[in-house]
Design an enzyme around this catalytic site. Structure first.
Site: not given
Ligand code: GDP
Ligand code: MN
Length: 391
Positions: A105, A192
């Site tokens: 991530y 993101e």
């Protein structure tokens, strides 16, 4: 404003970040044709992904692999028939399926508390980051960007090492600095990548290599900065916006829905806040903040009235206009027109002072509106009316 994965990926590509190729399809047949092209280019499988503005598409069945064009068509048809978290899928992204070794991530986030852009990373990618943050906060690495210098390479290297991406240092540094650059380039609040993946790629003569790729992308843009970037407004997805918010934006009104029962129509943000305070002091709860702006004409007033009445909780309306550029008689005309059009009758108390207040008073009297001379009186009567007393 949230934008679709495919659009977010275009912005990443424009900033030089590694994203596998893709096509967007609106029908199963288009998905089949796209899959054909990717499979002909040498891939074994394609990935088909619902383009909806919610997370967790994978879990909801909105991300699937297919090994042939026929299968891609079937899978796309199934995904296009889905509703994910209440949102119908109108488009799918089709691309070559990545051979994933490990998922990470990585996100650039505007951290309002520290008033900085921070880079957040985790070696536990792919899953929902909120879950990781709740269960194992130590698994999230946070490094702030410098407000002027941006995200410097040494910090990017720090991030890479702390995530265990030492073997992919060059890629990781380029991606980490690229995310922060993307953030600044488009005035984003969030950029993101989940998953950022180490993927295996077959080269010539059976050689296999690994590299980092952005397999998913989520970008939210600062609405107030959209005017600074040509073309970004076009990326707005109608499903992203609450219908009331859209109507307000299109009419040029500042409207924020609240929980109370007294609808408020006011010109000027400060006056709107003062009006809400007075409603509260009179024992009521405002149903909304609504600033019709300066110089609002009758059509804007009608649009505002429609917005207020669309809220079923509204059982009384307080109109408070302090005329400067805004002309009282124009507002009165708008109110009269709005009442002719509206389907629901709700008690209303109107206070108009300032420019052309006399003209307004004549019009409102003729049309039998309830008017008040002071704001205190208007607030008191609106609150009483919402409790069943005559306005
Ligand atoms: P999200 O669930 O909405 O976040 O959608 P993602 O694009 O992140 O996909 C969810 C999951 O599907 C990823 O975490 C991966 O595990 C898997 N996935 C997505 N793209 C691919 C791909 O190209 N190949 C493979 N093997 N898995 C993928
Ligand atoms: Mn994802």
């Amino acid at each position: 404003m949230k934008i679709q994965e495919a659009d977010a990926k275009s912005l990443l590509v424009a900033q030089g970040l590694p994203v596998p190729p893709w096509e967007v399809a609106q029908t199963a047949a288009e998905a089949r044709a796209a899959a054909n092209r990717f499979l002909a280019a040498g891939g074994k499988q394609v990935v088909i992904k619902a383009q909806v503005l919610v997370g967790g598409r994978g879990k909801a069945g909105g991300v699937k692999l297919a090994g042939s064009a026929e299968e891609a068509e079937r899978v796309a048809a199934a995904i296009l028939a889905l509703q994910i978290k209440g949102i119908a899928v109108h488009k799918v992204l089709v691309g070559p399926a990545a051979d994933i070794v490990k998922e990470f991530y990585l996100a650039a986030v505007l951290d309002r508390a520290s008033r900085r852009v921070i880079l957040m990373g985790s070696a536990e990618g792919g899953v929902e980051i909120e879950q990781v943050a709740a269960d194992r906060p130590e698994a999230i690495v946070t490094i702030p960007a410098h407000p002027l210098a941006g995200f410097l390479p040494f910090k990017a290297r720090q991030m890479a090492f702390r995530l265990g991406l030492g073997d992919h240092l060059k890629d990781a540094v380029a991606i980490a600095t690229g995310l922060v650059r993307t953030m600044h380039a488009y005035d984003a609040d969030l950029v993101e990548i989940n998953p950022l993946a180490v993927v295996r790629e077959a080269g010539a003569a059976g050689a296999v290599s690994e590299r980092l790729q952005c397999l998913d992308a989520k970008i939210t843009l600062d609405d107030s900065a959209l005017a600074r970037h040509a073309g970004l407004e076009d990326l707005r997805d109608p499903d992203d916006e609450d219908p009331a918010d859209r109507a307000a934006r299109e009419a040029g009104l500042t409207f924020i829905k609240l929980d109370g029962t007294i609808g408020c129509m006011v010109n000027g943000a400060g006056l709107a806040m003062a009006t809400m305070d007075l409603v509260k002091r009179a024992g009521g709860e405002p149903a909304n903040f609504l600033d019709i702006g300066g110089g609002a004409r009758a059509d804007k007033v009608t649009a505002a009235m429609r917005l207020i009445l669309a809220d079923p909780k509204v059982d009384a309306i307080l109109v408070n206009i302090f005329g400067g550029i805004t002309r009282g008689d124009e507002v009165a005309r708008g109110l009269i027109e709005a009442r002719q059009q509206q389907e629901r009758d709700v008690p209303m108390v109107v206070r108009i002072v300032g420019t052309n207040a006399e003209g307004a008073a004549v019009l409102l009297r003729e049309a039998r509106f309830e008017t008040a001379a002071t704001l205190d009186e208007a607030a008191r009567r609106a609150v009483a009316a919402s409790r069943g007393a005559p306005a």
